[in-house]
Design a protein around this motif. Structure first.
Motif, short mmCIF file in Angstrom:
data_model
loop_
_atom_site.label_atom_id
_atom_site.label_comp_id
_atom_site.label_asym_id
_atom_site.label_seq_id
_atom_site.Cartn_x
_atom_site.Cartn_y
_atom_site.Cartn_z
N LEU A 45 0.86 -1.31 -0.05
CA LEU A 45 -0.09 0.03 -0.11
C LEU A 45 0.69 1.51 -0.07
O LEU A 45 1.69 1.30 0.63
CB LEU A 45 -0.82 0.05 1.36
N THR A 46 0.54 2.03 -1.05
CA THR A 46 1.35 3.30 -1.06
C THR A 46 0.38 4.42 -1.23
O THR A 46 -0.48 4.47 -1.95
CB THR A 46 2.57 3.28 -2.13
N ALA A 47 0.76 5.73 -0.93
CA ALA A 47 -0.01 6.81 -0.96
C ALA A 47 0.96 8.09 -1.50
O ALA A 47 1.94 8.23 -0.74
CB ALA A 47 -0.70 7.35 -0.03
N ASP A 48 0.57 8.87 -2.41
CA ASP A 48 1.40 9.96 -2.85
C ASP A 48 0.21 11.10 -3.02
O ASP A 48 -0.64 10.86 -3.92
CB ASP A 48 2.16 9.86 -3.81
N LEU A 88 -7.43 4.24 -5.34
CA LEU A 88 -8.46 5.29 -5.03
C LEU A 88 -7.57 6.59 -4.95
O LEU A 88 -6.41 7.04 -4.79
CB LEU A 88 -8.75 5.05 -3.35
N SER A 90 -8.43 10.78 -3.92
CA SER A 90 -9.14 11.66 -3.31
C SER A 90 -8.67 13.10 -4.23
O SER A 90 -7.50 13.46 -4.35
CB SER A 90 -8.49 11.98 -2.00
N SER A 135 -4.65 13.08 -4.27
CA SER A 135 -4.13 11.90 -3.44
C SER A 135 -4.36 10.84 -3.97
O SER A 135 -5.66 10.57 -3.95
CB SER A 135 -4.05 12.15 -1.93
N THR A 137 -4.14 6.73 -3.43
CA THR A 137 -3.48 5.61 -2.97
C THR A 137 -3.51 4.15 -3.60
O THR A 137 -4.65 3.83 -4.15
CB THR A 137 -4.38 5.21 -1.42
N VAL A 139 -2.98 0.09 -4.56
CA VAL A 139 -2.80 -1.35 -3.71
C VAL A 139 -2.25 -2.27 -4.89
O VAL A 139 -2.51 -2.30 -5.88
CB VAL A 139 -4.14 -1.74 -3.33
#
Lengths: 329, 329
Positions: A45-48, A88, A90, A135, A137, A139
């Motif tokens: 899992l990573t978010a940028d 996902l 945002s 943003s 995310t 998976v």
């Protein structure tokens, strides 16, 4: 008033995002997405987050912004040896968004999503009260226990990098109309500009990294700084031959005309190439796999004992970059 | 300059976020988190963004903002019958952030994370170029195929809601110093204010919802609007007895003094209660489970055939809310 004719959040989702959503997104009509993980796999899992004027420019095409937001996250998954499972989004939209902008954004997102094999699963759309802020995310999945770590380089391993380094930083700098731009052909200028706008995540190398790399990360904040991070995380240092750092033809022209641009190439951000350490005996096999998926791989140095910042050898000199990493923050 | 003494992104993560991170976060020192999913389970994924002056106010305590950002996402998981597995946080910080603010934010986030059983797995911190903007992606797990959907209500089912409705909307309105505030005791005012600031996700009801509810969602944009959404998604309508919609003692005092506040209670957002439909024969069992975990459950109406907006019966009148849902967007 044009503003009042724009769809509300539900209409916007149905019109622009539902058509590009994956199966687990349930048509974006529920509170959450549902994903059945592959048995025997771990999730990665990573978010940028990306902010206008920090990570992209307001005049960039909306489809390019969308592709970049997804691409930088898929690049993180690739570096961990993970196959994309979905993402996902945002989206905080400023007041002046238009349907044309959003249509371009969704089209670019859908195309990138297909190219990277990473379907849209869900997200949220809100008012920004400031500039566009996104943003993502992402998976991904790896066979259990096989995520490629940043902390596990071994002394003696070769330091390798995919593709070419410095193009995106040069492409961004090019926008200010520097004198060195004159030395470049129109095609070379276009190449550099495109590399800033459209990261090419190396997701097709994910499986090979799992089998060959002792450690990996993606180069997002500059090669020198990211290599320093990886070596620090592994409790080691590295010796890099700057001449072996792969430059594109356009990058070579730029550095040839203004040698100080080599520093920019080595420390500028937004490469989204894979930096990895590889035991020497596995190099041939990794190279063969990289060739098979059309990704070039260059050996640029070696992991060594020590705790200092990596050394870059160039023109008979040795250099350590103090601030080798672009600070988005 | 104070600003230059603040830590950079890596220092900020190490100091404020690493101490509250879960095991899968790998100390927040890698590019991505790693999560081993429970065998035989599906993943449930949800993202919610929060923007200053849209979803919270600048004067709210940083710990409250953090708790809300996580709470609204855990509320979505709960409504889907999912147990929290962890979350990622994207934080776009305005230029004037202080260490004290961030310490309060991280403390509130850590406390909420423990209360909700939802560990921090990763995220990203960037410059906002505007007001504070946060996005949380929460990951939950349900036994395979058991996610509770929004689209699967059945005609004849009872419409149920947890806790009390309208408190948060009244709590937000209270901040403007309305005349009706005079009718409330200090304790009642504090209750309403707290319900706006600190959503109480009903995660302890997740397992019982899987076993009893035919459909569920969380009430985030107002009861009337969210019920209309759920019925539309199920191709049905509903008949609600407005007198049976549960109000808190403070809510009752407010509505008693200014009857028009009932509309606000029924349509205002930020309740973060669970709205669900339940076959009549399963009600006693669900109520018992809700009692066991200390959550009150009220029957407020019934699912009926039809495609119109749900009807709210009050004082012998029947009312349909046209715009029953708060539009954050």
């Amino acid at each position: 008033m044009i503003a009042q004719e724009r769809p509300g959040e539900d209409g916007l989702i149905a019109r622009f995002f539902a058509p590009i959503a994956g199966k687990g997104a349930l048509g974006l009509k529920d509170d959450a997405a549902c994903l059945a993980p592959k048995p025997g796999h771990d999730l990665v899992l990573t978010a940028d987050a990306l902010v206008e004027r920090v990570h992209f420019l307001p005049e960039d095409a909306p489809g390019s912004i969308a592709r970049k937001a997804l691409g930088v996250n898929v690049s993180d998954l690739a570096a961990k040896g993970a196959e994309p499972a979905g993402f996902l989004l945002s989206l905080a939209l400023p007041d002046d968004w238009t349907e044309a902008w959003l249509a371009g954004f969704a089209a670019g997102l859908g195309e990138a999503s297909r190219d990277f094999g990473c379907p849209l699963l869900g997200g949220d759309t809100v008012k920004a009260r400031g500039p566009l802020t996104l943003s993502v995310t992402a998976v991904g999945q790896v066979p259990s226990g096989r995520m490629v770590r940043r902390t596990t380089a071994q002394a003696g391993d070769l330091v390798c990098v995919t593709g070419t380094i410095g193009d995106a930083a040069l492409g961004l700098r090019l926008r200010a109309g520097p004198a060195w731009a004159e030395a470049l052909s129109p095609g070379e200028r276009a190449h550099l500009a495109d590399r800033y706008l459209h990261p090419q995540p190396r997701h097709r190398l994910a499986a090979a990294l799992r089998d060959h790399a002792s450690a990996a990360m993606d180069v997002s904040d500059g090669l020198a700084g990211d290599l320093a991070k990886m070596m620090r995380a592994s409790g080691l240092s590295a010796l890099v031959d700057a001449d072996r750092v792969p430059l594109s033809p356009a990058g070579r022209t730029a550095v040839g005309s203004s040698p100080e641009l080599l520093d920019l190439a080595l420390t500028g951000g937004d490469d989204y190439e894979i930096l990895c350490t590889v035991p020497e005996k596995k190099l041939d096999s990794l190279r063969k796999e990289a060739d098979r998926v059309g990704i070039t791989l260059s050996v640029i140095g070696r992991v060594v004992e020590g705790h200092d910042r990596p050394v870059f050898r160039m023109n008979g000199l040795e250099r350590r970059y103090d601030v080798g990493s672009y600070q988005h923050f």
